[in-house]
Design an enzyme around this catalytic site. Structure first.
Site, PDB file in Angstrom:
ATOM      1  N   LYS A 124       0.843  -1.200   0.000  1.00 18.93           N
ATOM      2  CA  LYS A 124       0.000   0.000   0.000  1.00 18.93           C
ATOM      3  C   LYS A 124       0.877   1.249   0.000  1.00 18.93           C
ATOM      4  CE  LYS A 124       1.431   0.658   4.065  1.00 18.93           C
ATOM      5  NZ  LYS A 124       2.410   1.781   4.211  1.00 18.93           N
ATOM      6  N   ARG A 177      12.739   8.534   2.957  1.00 23.15           N
ATOM      7  CA  ARG A 177      11.548   8.449   2.107  1.00 23.15           C
ATOM      8  C   ARG A 177      10.310   9.016   2.799  1.00 23.15           C
ATOM      9  NH1 ARG A 177       7.630   4.932   3.168  1.00 23.15           N
ATOM     10  NH2 ARG A 177       7.963   3.328   4.741  1.00 23.15           N
TER      11      ARG A 177
END
Length: 668
Positions: free
Chosen positions: A98, A166
């Site tokens: 996801k 990230r």
């Protein structure tokens, strides 16, 4: 199950989440990790973290590996769409971490690719398939706390700030909403939809606030979702703020609390406690003991779907519709707090979703010549009214272009200028202005006056950042103004070069068009030679909007042939009349019934269904083919809401109908 019977998994990307998934596969009943792809096979520790797996260099090598059945995509969010689509084209089943895509538009493109390839595609919200979730669903269905009224759900943690990590990097789509916000949203939607036929209900209102940090990503944020059944959900997420992450559900006869729901009994298994409180506050603890790894359940659920030749998870896993619904909420959440990723902007997203340069791939859309337009033109025009973001619009426009389409429809008033802007952004980002034909419309009522034409065209050109349009229509007519004044205003724009092709009117009568043509020929002005009125196999019974004009009857057809006027037909598929949304006595869509229901139209729909069965097409595709196969130029405008709808229409463009079949559809 023997080892040779197990589903052979390939993992794309060797990060932390990939190691968690690999551990889940090891405890699954159905799978084994066959190979892992990495850009750097010499990276230390790969063999230890993925024991028994072959280490391949590069992601393409994994897609080409004949000993891999299914791919688990564990790369950063921005690459999910590219590699899921490529994997589907390579015939591989895909379980994608996801979020499936950065947006609902990306996810829908991925689903379309998998559907066409006949492969499985699932979104990896692992908690959805854990026994703890199944137990919670059971309790709620049994009304253990009465009727649910309020849900409070969070997923937040405090990661020390690292600009290039990230989670904080804008160019990696960092922040909380995409990384963990989808968990509480998906849980709220699951709980709210438990009583629904397919377990899905979408919120009709989404409100949100959030904090964007120095890198432009959401570091903490919260949203409120209101569902049509009056359930309200408060959801929050964060990557730089620790939250308690307790799921709380309040009903008319009690409440439920569960700690750290997203990891159930723990990644490695264990015991989870559901705290059930009755209306008096009395507490009952319900233990759910599960020793298996939390990721093992999605592995087995994916394998079951693949072996049963299903293309998506079964409930309560994330079905295709569930994934799209979840991402649509997250899209609204992002929009509400002003979260934009630079990689989704026209300046950066200059290639297609799979990272390729835009290019013609197959000639699905028929091409021809429209008098007054210098360029070779597709005989099908794409309208963008149902797109509001560049990522979504660019996916549709790329698809249309690669299939041979180059005629794009817009108008000054569409979306308050949004469509003009999106078309202009796409044209510039792809460098295709010399190859596309842009239709622009202006002077819609009540601002339907000659001097408005130049003013609105100036604004539209600025929005599109181009110096001309190829085809121009007045969007409405004003019979109180002498028609020559409108012809003069449009002719002036043609002579200035801001309109480089034909001019005409949208929703104009034959009488006014005759007057305009006569005036232009008499005075040496640009002759109106195009029209944009409704034309469809279904004849409009009552105007869709006040002032709309249909040109589908015999008198109009005769006039169009005689005057050699090209009609750019809006609502060429009668706004869904040729789908199962319409039937005698079905009044679920009052507007559809008012505008299109008649004995004649239902007879024509029945013939479209019959011909469609013979040709292996849907009746709405036959209806589009009817418009494309007229004996004089009629250019249908299509307005798909999704990539799947666009492809469905493009597949109709190849249908060739004989004159006898066209007449039979009309008259029987």
């Amino acid at each position: 199950m023997t080892d040779t019977d197990r589903l052979r998994w390939g993992i794309l990307g060797p990060g932390r989440i990939a190691a968690d998934f690999s551990a889940g596969v090891a405890q699954s009943k159905t799978g084994r990790v066959e190979a892992i792809a990495t850009r750097d096979p010499s990276r230390p520790g790969l063999a230890e973290r993925f024991p028994g797996a072959r280490i391949l260099k590069g992601y393409d090598a994994l897609l080409a590996d004949p000993d891999v059945d299914a791919i688990y995509i564990a790369t950063p969010h921005p690459t999910h769409a590219e590699w899921a689509i490529k994997a589907a084209r390579a015939g591989k089943h895909v379980l994608c971490e996801k979020p499936l895509g950065l947006s609902a538009a990306e996810a829908e493109a991925m689903q379309t690719a998998a559907r066409e390839a006949g492969t499985f595609l699932g979104e990896a919200y692992m908690y959805r398939l854990h026994p703890l979730t199944l137990k919670l669903i059971e309790l709620l269905k049994d009304k253990a706390i009465g009727d649910v009224r309020l849900i409070k759900s969070s997923f937040g943690f405090a990661k020390p700030f690292e600009r290039d990590h990230r989670l904080f990097a804008n160019d990696l789509a960092g922040g909380g909403i995409l990384d963990v916000g989808g968990y509480p949203v998906s849980m709220a939607r699951l709980i709210a939809g438990i009583a629904e036929p397919h377990g899905i209900i979408e919120p009709d209102q989404v409100f949100a606030v959030g904090h964007l940090g120095s890198t432009g990503v959401d570091e903490w944020s919260a949203a409120v979702l209101r569902f049509p059944n009056d359930i309200i959900a408060e959801v929050s997420c964060s990557v730089s703020l620790a939250q308690d992450n307790v799921l709380r559900i309040f009903g008319t006869e009690g409440s439920i609390e569960i700690d750290q729901f997203w990891f159930a009994a723990g990644k490695q298994g264990g015991t989870a406690i559901i705290r059930l409180f009755d209306a008096t506050g009395k507490r009952q603890d319900i233990a759910v003991d599960e020793p298996r790894h939390v990721y093992s359940f999605e592995v087995d659920a994916a394998a079951a779907a693949i072996r049963e030749e299903r293309r998506e998870f079964a409930y309560p896993g994330m079905t295709s519709a569930d994934t799209l619904g979840n991402l649509k909420v997250m899209d609204k959440w992002r929009a509400a707090i002003g979260l934009e990723y630079k990689l989704e902007t026209p300046a950066v997203r200059t290639r297609t979703l799979t990272g390729e340069a835009l290019a013609r791939k197959q000639q699905m859309v028929p091409r021809g010549h429209i008098p007054g337009v210098e360029k070779d033109t597709s005989m099908l025009a794409l309208g963008m009214m149902l797109f509001s973001t560049f990522p979504a619009a660019s996916i549709a426009l790329d698809e249309f272009y690669e299939a041979g389409g180059n005629l794009i429809d817009s108008a000054f008033q569409y979306g308050g200028g949004t469509q003009d802007r999106l078309i202009g952004e796409w044209v510039r980002s792809r460098g295709v202005r010399d190859d596309v034909v842009i239709i622009e419309k202006g002077a819609h009522s009540p601002l339907c006056y000659p001097d408005v034409i130049a003013k609105q065209l100036t604004t539209s050109l600025e929005r599109m950042q181009t110096d001309y349009v190829d085809v121009y229509f007045m969007h409405r007519d004003n019979p109180d103004i002498p028609v020559g004044e409108f012809v003069d205003a449009m002719d002036e724009e043609v002579r200035s070069g801001r309109i480089r092709g034909p001019i005409g009117g949208s929703n104009w009568t034959r009488e006014r068009m005759d007057q305009a043509i006569e005036y232009a020929e008499r005075t040496g002005k640009t002759r109106p030679s195009v029209l944009s009125n409704n034309f469809s196999l279904a004849e409009m019974v009552d105007p869709v909007w006040p002032g709309c004009i249909a040109s589908s009857d015999a008198d109009w057809k005769s006039w169009l042939r005689e005057k050699k006027v090209v009609n750019f037909a809006w609502s060429s598929q009668a706004r869904g009349f040729f789908t199962d949304r319409s039937a005698p006595g079905n009044m679920s869509d009052p507007e559809l019934a008012r505008a299109w229901y008649s004995d004649l139209n239902f007879q024509r729909k029945a013939r479209a269904e019959e011909l469609g069965q013979r040709l292996g097409k849907d009746p709405i595709q036959i209806a589009l083919a009817y418009v494309l196969n007229q004996p004089w130029p009629v250019v249908p405008l299509i307005g798909p809401a999704t990539l799947a709808e666009l492809r469905h229409s493009l597949n109709a463009a190849s249908i060739s109908l004989t004159p006898a079949e066209v007449q039979w559809l009309e008259r029987g």
